[in-house]
Design a protein around this motif. Structure first.
Motif, short mmCIF file in Angstrom:
data_model
loop_
_atom_site.label_atom_id
_atom_site.label_comp_id
_atom_site.label_asym_id
_atom_site.label_seq_id
_atom_site.Cartn_x
_atom_site.Cartn_y
_atom_site.Cartn_z
N UNK A 1 7.96 84.60 -7.35
CA UNK A 1 7.87 83.36 -8.10
C UNK A 1 9.28 82.81 -8.33
N UNK A 5 9.24 77.78 -11.28
CA UNK A 5 7.85 78.07 -11.70
C UNK A 5 7.83 78.84 -13.02
N UNK A 8 8.38 76.58 -15.80
CA UNK A 8 7.19 75.76 -16.08
C UNK A 8 6.15 76.54 -16.87
N UNK A 9 5.96 77.80 -16.45
CA UNK A 9 4.97 78.66 -17.15
C UNK A 9 5.42 78.88 -18.59
N UNK A 85 -1.05 83.89 -14.17
CA UNK A 85 -1.74 83.17 -13.09
C UNK A 85 -2.43 84.11 -12.08
N UNK A 86 -1.78 85.25 -11.77
CA UNK A 86 -2.37 86.15 -10.78
C UNK A 86 -3.71 86.71 -11.29
N UNK A 87 -3.77 86.99 -12.61
CA UNK A 87 -5.02 87.50 -13.21
C UNK A 87 -6.11 86.42 -13.12
N UNK A 146 -5.73 77.10 -5.35
CA UNK A 146 -4.49 77.56 -5.97
C UNK A 146 -4.57 77.49 -7.48
N UNK A 147 -3.41 77.65 -8.10
CA UNK A 147 -3.34 77.70 -9.56
C UNK A 147 -2.77 76.39 -10.07
N UNK A 148 -3.48 75.78 -11.04
CA UNK A 148 -3.09 74.47 -11.51
C UNK A 148 -2.14 74.58 -12.71
N UNK A 149 -0.88 74.25 -12.48
CA UNK A 149 0.11 74.33 -13.56
C UNK A 149 0.38 72.96 -14.16
N UNK A 150 -0.28 71.95 -13.62
CA UNK A 150 0.07 70.58 -14.00
C UNK A 150 -0.33 70.24 -15.44
N UNK A 151 -1.37 70.93 -15.99
CA UNK A 151 -1.79 70.58 -17.35
C UNK A 151 -1.78 71.75 -18.32
N UNK B 29 -3.98 88.64 -4.67
CA UNK B 29 -3.55 87.93 -5.88
C UNK B 29 -2.75 88.78 -6.86
N UNK B 30 -3.17 90.02 -7.06
CA UNK B 30 -2.52 90.85 -8.09
C UNK B 30 -1.30 91.60 -7.55
N UNK B 35 -0.56 83.03 -3.64
CA UNK B 35 -1.39 81.84 -3.88
C UNK B 35 -0.49 80.65 -4.20
N UNK B 36 -1.08 79.48 -4.09
CA UNK B 36 -0.32 78.24 -4.27
C UNK B 36 -0.34 77.80 -5.73
N UNK B 38 0.05 74.48 -8.18
CA UNK B 38 0.08 73.01 -8.17
C UNK B 38 0.82 72.57 -9.43
N UNK B 39 2.02 72.09 -9.22
CA UNK B 39 2.89 71.79 -10.35
C UNK B 39 2.56 70.42 -10.95
#
Lengths: 560, 57
Positions: A1, A5, A8-9, A85-87, A146-151, B29-30, B35-36, B38-39
């Protein structure tokens, strides 16, 4: 990561989670934690059903379905709570997989439960094919983009496979509805139709409510709706409770069913009084009404069963009273008839013996014939009376030491003329080295066991031979247990069918065709013999290779 | 209705496939964190248009 990122998290300021599911990240904590209220009883009930019938296919399927539902609930809780996020990505995939399996297993379970038969191998393969894309593409972007970090909502973003999953879920729900319609149409009774309808309604309501939250979630992008999936959970528990009653997996008392429904009702009711969950009120109200209706159906169903059971118990008691009255009447009638027969027997005996002076030969023959018939009549009535007394437990035994060998020889000698009249040879084999002294009621053993068995052998052997054997455990040439005497009567007569064998020693246990061979049979002889042998601590049984193949009666009595 | 051997094997195979899919997802994943992210809203691809998707690899 990357560092970007991570920043952001960090900016999202998520709370840490403990034990995967405890976290301040969840939006409506009571709603969130009430998932556990559905998960735990679901797993307990499914586990109980499995333990009560581990080999039953329907039980196994129900257990696996509940297990997948449990995985779904647990996975959903983790995705709501976790800050990693991975979880989120892993548990989101897990719940999608579990959900697909819940649908397939629900369908499979429904089929087995309603039709009481398994799917064929071909059907199993065809119906499980829709699972394959989900299984094969589970960890690809087709499942989760994927994982949505935008909101900062801690969500994964679902791929095209979600559309396939929803289609598959509707397919299984439609299959259940279709098979339910088919089963309803072909049901032989209204009760069966009702059962199928309730089961199908319960299972489809559960499956659709389960999916509806997710579908709305995807298309509205309102992630709070996902938590409404809870509203499928109490339905599932109530539905399981109903199945348990129908399954008769264990003896659920009426009070148990009422307590279960009340607990469910309260569980949902509490949600209405909690502040800050305005959005849930509508859904909760629907759930509440649904659970109430299901609860009423469940309680009424159990009450009906309890009432039926009580009615059966009452009828059983009444039947017992009537039975006793009939027995007393039978005893009275038999006793009276015995009195008249004995008087008649005595009169004919005196006439035949010439007590009233010389009588013509024709009258003597007539008197002798009548005397023989009277004696038969007395024996028959005595047999019925003895059986009645044995049943009532009013028989007393005059226990004394006696030699069974002498009794056997005596009885055989007494019955030989009857056998010879039918041209049947009785062969007696007595172990010369054996000792046959025993303690018991000699008269009853002679009359009801020895005489009865040999007499039966004569009556049920139209032609051939009879062998009477007496062995003792004291003899070196025997395989008998310690201190035992074995008396065996073997004949080459009509034999015993397996059906007759089952009721041979029961009260009035006539063989199917025995009455044709022996029209005077009361059906009490062997019942009395067994009662007497049992009272002496022995055992009696019969062996036969079937109809027309002869039979063998064995009595084992304790020796002194 | 008792469970036949055929059904037991069938369920065992399904369970095996389920566990395999779970294990692969876990690893991806773990363990690999593959994975991607989205920022921004504009990063999110159209789920019906997979060509708009950029792999995390």
């Amino acid at each position: 990561m990357t560092g970007e990122l991570e920043a952001l998290i960090e900016a999202c300021e998520w709370f840490p989670s403990y034990y995967l599911i405890l976290s301040e990240n969840v939006y409506t904590p009571l709603l969130y934690y009430s998932y556990l209220g559905s998960l735990i009883p679901t797993l307990l009930i499914a586990g109980y059903v499995l333990i009560n019938g581990a080999k039953e296919l329907a039980n196994r399927l129900l257990f696996l379905m509940s297990l997948c539902f449990g995985i779904w609930v647990f996975g959903a809780m983790v995705t709501w709570a976790t800050e990693f996020p991975s979880y989120t990505m892993f548990f989101w995939t897990l719940i999608n997989l579990a959900e697909a399996f819940v649908y397939f297993l629900a369908f499979y379970f429904f089929y087995v439960f309603v039709f009481k038969k398994d799917l064929t191998l071909r059907q199993k393969i065809i119906f499980s094919l829709p699972l394959l894309p989900t299984l094969a593409l589970a960890s690809t972007p087709y499942m989760l983009l994927g994982y949505n970090l935008s909101d900062c909502d801690r969500n994964a973003f679902e791929g095209i496979l979600s559309v396939w999953d929803f289609s598959m879920e509707f397919l299984f729900a439609a299959l259940i509805a279709g098979f339910a319609g088919y089963a309803w149409k072909n049901a032989s009774s209204w009760e069966q139709k009702k059962q199928t309808t309730l089961l199908a309604t319960g299972i489809i309501a559960f499956l659709l409510s389960f999916s509806l939250g997710n579908i709305l979630e995807i298309f509205t992008e309102n992630w709070y709706i996902g938590q409404y999936g809870l509203f499928g959970a109490p339905i599932f528990v109530a539905f399981l409770a109903y199945l348990i009653v129908r399954f008769k997996a264990f003896n659920l008392k009426l009070i148990g069913a009422q307590a279960l429904v009340t607990a469910l009702w309260l569980l949902v009711l509490t949600l209405l009084f909690v502040r800050h969950i305005e959005n849930v009120r509508v859904v909760t109200s629907i759930t509440l009404i649904f659970v109430l209706i299901l609860g009423i159906i469940l309680v009424r169903s159990v009450r009906k069963e309890v009432q039926q059971r009580e009615l059966i118990q009452k009828q059983e008691q009444e039947l017992e009273v009537v039975n006793k009255q009939q027995e007393t009447l039978l005893h009275f009638i038999s006793h009276e008839i015995k009195g008249y027969l004995t008087k008649g027997e005595s009169a004919f005996s005196e006439i035949a013996d010439g007590d009233y002076g010389a009588i013509p030969a024709g009258v003597k023959t007539l008197a002798s014939g009548a005397l023989a018939e009277m004696r038969k009549g007395v024996r028959t009535v005595m047999e019925i009376l003895d059986a009645s007394n044995l049943k009532k437990g009013t028989v007393s035994y005059k226990m004394q030491t006696f030699d069974l060998k002498a009794a056997v020889v005596d009885v055989v000698n007494h019955l030989k003329p009857a056998a010879e009249a039918k041209h049947i040879d009785i062969k007696t084999t007595i172990d010369t080295q054996g000792r046959f002294i025993m303690n018991g009621d000699e008269e009853k053993i002679r009359q009801h066991v020895l005489r009865n068995l040999i007499d039966n052998a004569i009556k049920y052997t139209p032609e051939g031979s009879i062998s009477v054997e007496l062995g003792s455990s004291n003899s070196p040439s025997t395989s008998l247990g310690v201190n035992k005497i074995r008396f065996v009567v073997k004949d080459s007569g009509v034999g015993i069918t397996p059906e007759d064998m089952a009721k041979l020693f029961t009260e009035g246990g006539h063989g199917k065709d025995s009455i044709k061979v022996n029209s005077h049979s009361t059906g009490y002889g062997l019942f009395i013999a067994k009662e007497i042998v049992d009272a002496h601590g022995g055992k009696i049984w019969a062996e036969s290779k079937g109809q027309g193949k002869g039979s063998r009666f064995i009595v084992e009595l304790p020796a002194l | 209705m008792k469970t036949t051997k055929e059904s037991a094997y069938f369920l065992a195979i399904l369970l095996g496939l389920f566990l395999t899919a779970v294990a692969i997802s876990y690893y991806r994943y773990m363990v690999l964190h593959e994975f991607q992210y989205f920022v921004t809203e504009s990063d999110i691809p159209d789920r019906f248009e997979m060509s708009s998707y950029t792999s995390a690899l």
